[in-house]
Scaffold this active site. Structure first.
Site, short mmCIF file in Angstrom:
data_model
loop_
_atom_site.label_atom_id
_atom_site.label_comp_id
_atom_site.label_asym_id
_atom_site.label_seq_id
_atom_site.Cartn_x
_atom_site.Cartn_y
_atom_site.Cartn_z
N HIS A 22 5.73 -20.85 2.98
CA HIS A 22 4.47 -20.20 3.34
C HIS A 22 3.62 -19.85 2.12
O HIS A 22 2.42 -19.63 2.23
CB HIS A 22 4.69 -18.98 4.25
CG HIS A 22 5.16 -17.76 3.54
ND1 HIS A 22 6.45 -17.57 3.16
CD2 HIS A 22 4.50 -16.64 3.16
CE1 HIS A 22 6.56 -16.40 2.57
NE2 HIS A 22 5.39 -15.81 2.55
N LYS A 78 -0.98 -19.83 1.23
CA LYS A 78 -1.80 -18.70 0.78
C LYS A 78 -3.07 -19.24 0.11
O LYS A 78 -3.01 -20.19 -0.66
CB LYS A 78 -1.01 -17.83 -0.22
CG LYS A 78 0.13 -17.04 0.43
CD LYS A 78 0.86 -16.20 -0.60
CE LYS A 78 2.14 -15.63 -0.03
NZ LYS A 78 1.98 -14.40 0.75
N ARG A 108 17.25 -17.28 23.39
CA ARG A 108 18.45 -17.03 24.17
C ARG A 108 18.31 -15.79 25.05
O ARG A 108 18.87 -15.71 26.13
CB ARG A 108 19.65 -16.87 23.25
CG ARG A 108 20.92 -17.23 23.94
CD ARG A 108 22.12 -17.26 23.07
NE ARG A 108 21.81 -17.17 21.65
CZ ARG A 108 22.72 -17.36 20.71
NH1 ARG A 108 23.93 -17.67 21.04
NH2 ARG A 108 22.42 -17.23 19.44
N HIS A 141 9.52 -20.51 -3.32
CA HIS A 141 8.19 -19.99 -3.67
C HIS A 141 7.89 -20.09 -5.17
O HIS A 141 6.84 -20.56 -5.58
CB HIS A 141 8.05 -18.51 -3.25
CG HIS A 141 8.37 -18.25 -1.81
ND1 HIS A 141 8.14 -19.18 -0.83
CD2 HIS A 141 8.89 -17.17 -1.17
CE1 HIS A 141 8.52 -18.68 0.34
NE2 HIS A 141 8.98 -17.47 0.16
N LYS A 175 12.25 -22.24 5.91
CA LYS A 175 13.24 -22.05 4.87
C LYS A 175 14.23 -20.99 5.33
O LYS A 175 13.88 -20.23 6.23
CB LYS A 175 12.57 -21.61 3.57
CG LYS A 175 11.85 -20.26 3.68
CD LYS A 175 11.31 -19.84 2.37
CE LYS A 175 12.31 -19.06 1.57
NZ LYS A 175 12.51 -17.68 2.01
C1 BG6 Z 1 10.16 -14.78 2.33
C2 BG6 Z 1 11.43 -14.18 1.84
O1 BG6 Z 1 10.22 -16.19 2.24
O2 BG6 Z 1 9.07 -14.31 1.55
C3 BG6 Z 1 11.35 -12.66 1.84
O3 BG6 Z 1 12.50 -14.59 2.67
C4 BG6 Z 1 10.12 -12.19 1.10
O4 BG6 Z 1 12.52 -12.10 1.25
C5 BG6 Z 1 8.89 -12.91 1.60
O5 BG6 Z 1 9.99 -10.80 1.31
C6 BG6 Z 1 7.69 -12.60 0.76
O6 BG6 Z 1 6.55 -13.12 1.35
P1 BG6 Z 1 5.12 -12.52 1.03
O7 BG6 Z 1 4.18 -13.44 1.72
O8 BG6 Z 1 5.11 -11.12 1.59
O9 BG6 Z 1 4.98 -12.50 -0.45
#
Ligand code: BG6
Length: 500
Positions: A188, A192, A49, A250, A158
């Site tokens: 994500h 990893k 935007r 996660h 998400k």
């Molecule tokens: C995200 C969350 O999905 O994952 C965050 O919204 C969190 O709150 C993050 O900090 C952690 O990701 P990573 O890869 O740093 O463990």
């Protein structure tokens, strides 16, 4: 091995100026470009935007990539080649005309490059905007209905919904425009390296899987601890809390990978079928059981790495009397043949003593205390730790005789560290996931029923917690391992949380 570039694709990032684009998406695409994965005609079009032009967007992303990319320092020549793929389009997601204009622009860019018109849409936008954008993409004729020609795919970030009902509605709305095989729900953690290695470790070796069951395993702990707080995302946290932010996705994904049966093939649906079965096997809990088997926490002021930090209630955009949880622990039972009787203890927390994500499998102790007569009455159990991050690696503790005339057994550790064996930095999760989506491989993405099954488990907790507001928040100091009640949850079972 030589890298074979992907098919040319136009990657359209909705929310292209946001934090995720700056920190993760554009740096990941830059790395893919550096490694030769992107075809010459691949384009990246950021839609947002606010913003001005291709030039200002490129300058902004250059600074972001210099700061956040894995491979440093930024190489000017390579950046110049990358930025020639990068375009900016200003528009309002809710205005159909803007999407129609975007389509015309993309078609022109594709024609100039002789690109076939494959499109990957990345929704890095607030949850409330997802449905309207998907609908508008369909209405604007952006999505190819049939297979065989150029393809279109959708990546959704998400949080995917905020409870079971909203996730079902969202899935339904998306399915009106994109088919399941075109829909990539991202988590994500699945990208990893160390997460991907869970199945390789279990199923690519002969010696672990025979022990991977309730006959040998006493219990499993899954920890996602972060030392950071809510980092300016107070408004989001007030809405979400850590159960929705980290446990629903996660942590439950890690649970699935640890607990699932071997899939019939390493192929998207076979892997995801087995993950869904784990979620379906988790024993449902009554509200009374939920209150017994879960712990909520919220951090108060404290210190992290020796520096004082404010409590959650003093973070920006957080209500001064907020009851939102920044810590959650949950004891679950996966009731199937393999795991009957083995509790899984899950926990996630912000502002914990340190940043660590790990899965710890504690094995049963030997059936008899063989060295009792020699004065060794208690032997520490063997623990296998899959360290997801940081210090990525795998550690196994076992008892060893301390040299000397007195009988003494001490726990010692065998360890494998990624950095020692593979050196350098690991590819970022987003690199792998973007590449897989371009290839159309959805193994590392959540399927519709998988997301819904995860919400089905988490929604009763949300409801029970809402009906029984906590009376003790804040109940842990920033920079510690969480509330006392979490210690008590374990102590009740005669166990303790690990202090990684
Ligand atoms: C995200 C969350 O999905 O994952 C965050 O919204 C969190 O709150 C993050 O900090 C952690 O990701 P990573 O890869 O740093 O463990």
């Amino acid at each position: 091995m030589a890298v074979v570039p992907t098919e040319p694709v136009s990657i359209v990032i909705f929310g292209g100026s946001g934090d995720l684009s700056k920190r993760k998406l554009v740096p990941a695409l830059y790395e893919l470009h550096l490694e030769g994965h992107l075809a010459p005609a691949t384009l990246i079009v950021a839609y947002a935007r606010t913003g001005e032009s291709d030039e200002t967007y490129r300058a902004e992303m250059k600074a972001a990539v210099a700061e956040f990319a894995r491979i440093k320092p930024l190489d000017e020549e390579k950046w110049a080649a990358f930025e020639s793929r990068l375009f900016f389009f200003r528009g309002d997601l809710t205005v159909p005309k803007h999407l129609a204009d975007l389509k015309t622009r993309i078609e022109t860019l594709e024609k100039e490059r002789n690109a076939p018109g494959n499109r990957l849409f990345y929704l890095a936008i607030p949850p409330s905007a997802i449905s309207p954008v998907v609908k508008n993409l369909g209405d604007a004729g952006f999505v190819y209905p049939v297979d065989g020609g150029p393809w279109s795919r959708l990546i959704v970030e998400k949080p995917f919904g905020r409870d079971l009902k909203s996730a079902q509605t969202l899935n339904e709305e998306i399915s009106q425009v994109f088919r399941e095989r075109q829909t990539f729900r991202i988590d994500h953690y699945l990208g990893k390296e160390t997460t991907q290695n869970i199945l390789v470790f279990r199923l690519g070796n002969g010696i672990f899987e025979p022990l991977w069951n309730g006959r040998y395993v006493d219990h499993v702990q899954i920890t996602v601890a972060e030392s950071i707080g809510v980092e300016g995302r107070g408004r989001f946290y007030e809405e979400a809390g850590i159960l929705r932010d980290i446990i629903q996705n996660h942590v439950l994904q890690l649970l699935c990978l640890v607990a699932m049966e071997p899939p019939v093939a390493f192929e998207p649906n076979a892997v995801r079928d087995e993950k869904v079965k784990v979620l379906k096997a988790v024993r449902p809990q009554t509200p009374a059981e939920i209150l017994m088997d879960t712990v909520r926490g919220q951090y108060g002021p404290g210190a992290v790495d020796g520096k004082p930090v404010p409590g959650y209630r003093s973070e920006m955009n957080v209500h001064p009397m907020s009851l939102r949880e920044t810590y959650a622990a949950w004891k679950v039972h996966v009731e199937n043949w393999r795991w009957a009787g083995v509790p899984f203890y899950l926990r996630a927390g912000k502002r914990m003593a340190k940043r660590v994500t790990e899965i710890a499998i504690t094995f049963k102790t030997p059936p008899i205390a063989m060295f009792r007569r020699a004065g060794v009455t208690q032997q520490a159990p063997n623990v296998l730790v899959l360290r997801i991050q940081p210090d990525e690696g795998i550690f196994l503790t076992f008892g060893a005789k301390v040299p000397g005339a007195v009988s003494k057994i001490d726990p010692v550790t065998m360890d494998f560290r990624y950095s020692q064996y593979f050196g350098g930095s690991q590819p970022e999760a987003y690199e792998r996931l973007l590449l897989d989506a371009i290839h159309g491989n959805s193994t590392l993405f959540a399927r519709r029923d998988e997301v819904e099954a995860a919400w089905e488990l988490v929604t009763p907790l949300l409801e029970t917690w809402r009906e029984n507001p906590p009376s003790d928040h804040p109940n842990y100091e920033a920079g510690t391992w969480g509330p006392e009640a979490a210690v008590a949850l374990m102590a009740r079972d005669g166990r303790r949380w690990r202090r990684p």
